[in-house]
Scaffold this motif. Sequence first.
Motif, PDB file in Angstrom:
ATOM      1  N   VAL A 217       0.860  -1.176   0.000  1.00 22.70           N
ATOM      2  CA  VAL A 217       0.000   0.000   0.000  1.00 22.70           C
ATOM      3  C   VAL A 217       0.898   1.227   0.000  1.00 22.70           C
ATOM      4  CG1 VAL A 217      -1.872  -1.170   1.213  1.00 22.70           C
ATOM      5  CG2 VAL A 217      -0.130   0.047   2.532  1.00 22.70           C
ATOM      6  N   GLU A 218       0.315   2.391  -0.269  1.00 18.97           N
ATOM      7  CA  GLU A 218       1.098   3.622  -0.234  1.00 18.97           C
ATOM      8  C   GLU A 218       1.581   3.906   1.180  1.00 18.97           C
ATOM      9  OE1 GLU A 218      -1.097   6.873  -1.790  1.00 18.97           O
ATOM     10  OE2 GLU A 218      -0.936   6.202  -3.876  1.00 18.97           O
ATOM     11  N   LYS A 219       2.717   4.562   1.284  1.00 22.11           N
ATOM     12  CA  LYS A 219       3.233   4.958   2.587  1.00 22.11           C
ATOM     13  C   LYS A 219       2.175   5.765   3.329  1.00 22.11           C
ATOM     14  CE  LYS A 219       6.871   5.408   5.395  1.00 22.11           C
ATOM     15  NZ  LYS A 219       7.554   4.242   5.998  1.00 22.11           N
ATOM     16  N   GLY A 220       1.924   5.413   4.588  1.00 23.41           N
ATOM     17  CA  GLY A 220       0.928   6.095   5.393  1.00 23.41           C
ATOM     18  C   GLY A 220      -0.458   5.510   5.297  1.00 23.41           C
ATOM     19  N   ALA A 221      -0.638   4.466   4.465  1.00 24.16           N
ATOM     20  CA  ALA A 221      -1.989   3.922   4.246  1.00 24.16           C
ATOM     21  C   ALA A 221      -2.182   2.536   4.839  1.00 24.16           C
ATOM     22  CB  ALA A 221      -2.277   3.880   2.743  1.00 24.16           C
ATOM     23  N   ALA A 222      -1.281   2.093   5.704  1.00 25.38           N
ATOM     24  CA  ALA A 222      -1.435   0.770   6.309  1.00 25.38           C
ATOM     25  C   ALA A 222      -2.700   0.719   7.164  1.00 25.38           C
ATOM     26  CB  ALA A 222      -0.211   0.423   7.152  1.00 25.38           C
ATOM     27  N   ALA A 223      -3.397  -0.394   7.091  1.00 21.79           N
ATOM     28  CA  ALA A 223      -4.629  -0.563   7.849  1.00 21.79           C
ATOM     29  C   ALA A 223      -4.332  -1.145   9.228  1.00 21.79           C
ATOM     30  CB  ALA A 223      -5.577  -1.491   7.082  1.00 21.79           C
ATOM     31  N   VAL A 310      -0.845  -8.587  10.200  1.00 23.46           N
ATOM     32  CA  VAL A 310       0.015  -7.699   9.419  1.00 23.46           C
ATOM     33  C   VAL A 310       0.346  -6.490  10.284  1.00 23.46           C
ATOM     34  CG1 VAL A 310       0.218  -6.302   7.340  1.00 23.46           C
ATOM     35  CG2 VAL A 310      -0.998  -8.488   7.252  1.00 23.46           C
ATOM     36  N   LEU A 311       1.617  -6.342  10.657  1.00 25.59           N
ATOM     37  CA  LEU A 311       2.088  -5.221  11.461  1.00 25.59           C
ATOM     38  C   LEU A 311       2.842  -4.260  10.546  1.00 25.59           C
ATOM     39  CD1 LEU A 311       1.907  -7.809  13.405  1.00 25.59           C
ATOM     40  CD2 LEU A 311       3.307  -6.447  14.957  1.00 25.59           C
ATOM     41  N   THR A 318      -5.678  -7.846  11.412  1.00 32.68           N
ATOM     42  CA  THR A 318      -5.849  -9.298  11.368  1.00 32.68           C
ATOM     43  C   THR A 318      -6.669  -9.687  10.158  1.00 32.68           C
ATOM     44  OG1 THR A 318      -7.836  -9.182  12.742  1.00 32.68           O
ATOM     45  CG2 THR A 318      -5.734  -9.478  13.872  1.00 32.68           C
ATOM     46  N   GLY A 319      -6.445 -10.901   9.695  1.00 28.28           N
ATOM     47  CA  GLY A 319      -7.175 -11.359   8.529  1.00 28.28           C
ATOM     48  C   GLY A 319      -6.745 -12.743   8.107  1.00 28.28           C
ATOM     49  N   THR A 320      -6.671 -12.940   6.799  1.00 29.22           N
ATOM     50  CA  THR A 320      -6.366 -14.248   6.205  1.00 29.22           C
ATOM     51  C   THR A 320      -5.270 -14.105   5.165  1.00 29.22           C
ATOM     52  OG1 THR A 320      -8.651 -14.969   6.513  1.00 29.22           O
ATOM     53  CG2 THR A 320      -7.335 -16.189   4.905  1.00 29.22           C
ATOM     54  N   GLU A 335     -10.687  -9.083   7.702  1.00 28.64           N
ATOM     55  CA  GLU A 335     -11.809  -9.926   8.108  1.00 28.64           C
ATOM     56  C   GLU A 335     -13.069  -9.652   7.290  1.00 28.64           C
ATOM     57  OE1 GLU A 335     -11.983  -9.112  12.264  1.00 28.64           O
ATOM     58  OE2 GLU A 335     -10.296 -10.447  12.744  1.00 28.64           O
ATOM     59  N   ASP A 336     -13.182  -8.448   6.708  1.00 23.98           N
ATOM     60  CA  ASP A 336     -14.336  -8.145   5.860  1.00 23.98           C
ATOM     61  C   ASP A 336     -14.099  -8.514   4.405  1.00 23.98           C
ATOM     62  OD1 ASP A 336     -12.562  -6.224   4.981  1.00 23.98           O
ATOM     63  OD2 ASP A 336     -13.797  -4.506   5.568  1.00 23.98           O
ATOM     64  N   GLY A 337     -12.960  -9.139   4.105  1.00 26.65           N
ATOM     65  CA  GLY A 337     -12.659  -9.575   2.752  1.00 26.65           C
ATOM     66  C   GLY A 337     -11.894  -8.581   1.910  1.00 26.65           C
ATOM     67  N   SER A 338     -11.693  -7.371   2.404  1.00 23.54           N
ATOM     68  CA  SER A 338     -10.954  -6.371   1.644  1.00 23.54           C
ATOM     69  C   SER A 338      -9.461  -6.692   1.679  1.00 23.54           C
ATOM     70  CB  SER A 338     -11.199  -4.973   2.212  1.00 23.54           C
ATOM     71  OG  SER A 338     -10.771  -4.910   3.559  1.00 23.54           O
ATOM     72  N   PRO A 339      -8.718  -6.323   0.645  1.00 21.83           N
ATOM     73  CA  PRO A 339      -7.292  -6.649   0.607  1.00 21.83           C
ATOM     74  C   PRO A 339      -6.501  -5.863   1.642  1.00 21.83           C
ATOM     75  CG  PRO A 339      -7.896  -5.304  -1.294  1.00 21.83           C
ATOM     76  CD  PRO A 339      -9.171  -5.661  -0.599  1.00 21.83           C
ATOM     77  N   LEU A 340      -5.487  -6.507   2.199  1.00 19.92           N
ATOM     78  CA  LEU A 340      -4.531  -5.883   3.097  1.00 19.92           C
ATOM     79  C   LEU A 340      -3.177  -5.811   2.402  1.00 19.92           C
ATOM     80  CD1 LEU A 340      -5.169  -7.678   6.526  1.00 19.92           C
ATOM     81  CD2 LEU A 340      -5.679  -5.290   5.984  1.00 19.92           C
ATOM     82  N   GLY A 341      -2.373  -4.809   2.794  1.00 17.94           N
ATOM     83  CA  GLY A 341      -1.022  -4.701   2.258  1.00 17.94           C
ATOM     84  C   GLY A 341      -0.070  -4.179   3.299  1.00 17.94           C
ATOM     85  N   VAL A 342       1.205  -4.239   2.986  1.00 20.51           N
ATOM     86  CA  VAL A 342       2.242  -3.722   3.870  1.00 20.51           C
ATOM     87  C   VAL A 342       2.802  -2.438   3.270  1.00 20.51           C
ATOM     88  CG1 VAL A 342       2.851  -5.967   4.813  1.00 20.51           C
ATOM     89  CG2 VAL A 342       4.005  -5.160   2.747  1.00 20.51           C
TER      90      VAL A 342
END
Length: 363
Positions: A217-223, A310-311, A318-320, A335-342
């Motif tokens: 993800v873009e810098k500053g946009a971590a979930a 994902v830290l 948390t997710g899958t 957990e809602d199915g949306s993509p996570l990134g680092v």
Amino acid sequence: MTLRHPRPLIRAAALLIVAALVATACGDDDTDDALEAPVVTFDATTTTTSTSTTTTVALGPVAPLTGAPTLADLADNLDRPAMAVKIHNQDGAFPQAGLEFTDLIYEELIASSATRLIAVYHSLDAPTVGPIRSARTSDPPILANLNTPGFAYSGANPGTLSRVRNADLIGIIDTRPQMYRDPDRPPAPDNLMSSTAGLYELLGDRGDVPAAILPYVEKGAAAGDPIEGADVQISSSYGVQVVWDEERGEWLRWQMGRPHTEVVDGGAFDGPVQQVGTANVVVADIPYGTSTVDERTPEADPTGEGPVWVLSEGKVATGTWRRPTEADPWEFFAEDGSPLGVAPGRTWFVLARTGEVTPLTAE
């Protein structure tokens, strides 16, 4: 040895590259005390440090294994294969060498309460790497999505050697003089060292250039939710701790009750040391079985899906995790199915058998 908090020149430059992504997104200024720079400004292609003088650093292409642009004069590194190195991670290994120059670090179980690292190099070079130890049957499937990387290790039992030789990677075993015993370190097997220059010399023109294997993800946009630190359970009998350091922009690591250390700038074993840190920590709960060639060794299965933590940027989500086949990149989903990134930068990827992340205060 004295634990200190320096940033070698090439590492500081790499951190400035990551910081440049902030300016691309929002145009903010940033600071970096390690370079004694009270004001650092960025545009989309350069880094300008304002002190009594002004220095402009040209940026190159984005490195696929960090998600951050390289320095322009290191851009040629992206035209080579990745180089994975098996690193000792128990008593006798510390301080390790060369982790600060990695793009990616995998941590895998080799016993119920012991781990070993796979340090993956691509965009940067390390003057010293090690201590280098033996391969495990977990290694080929972990590395299978790096598009025929080099793989440096110190040896293995016959069954593991056969697995490595038949895998989609280029094995490099204890070859002199590029791999050598450091007499200042503890005795063998804890003192086999090398450098990325030496290992790439042994690789020659074999292997292929890797593609991205992590979502960014873009810098500053971590979930995620803000946390100061975390206890990371890797197995039922082994865990480590990480604490977010805002100044470094990294998760600093503790293991076995002590700061996890490496020599500064790939220097001498008895020289200054620093605490290991990474921009991201990913903890994936994955299946482990027993190696078919060594009943004493657990074997990771890094395919399928399972829980993930994902830290990134001082937060935990948390997710899958999902990786349908060994050749596929890693995917993370909330957990809602949306993509996570680092966030762009180095990632420490923990392949846990009993994964769990518990937030802790920094104290």
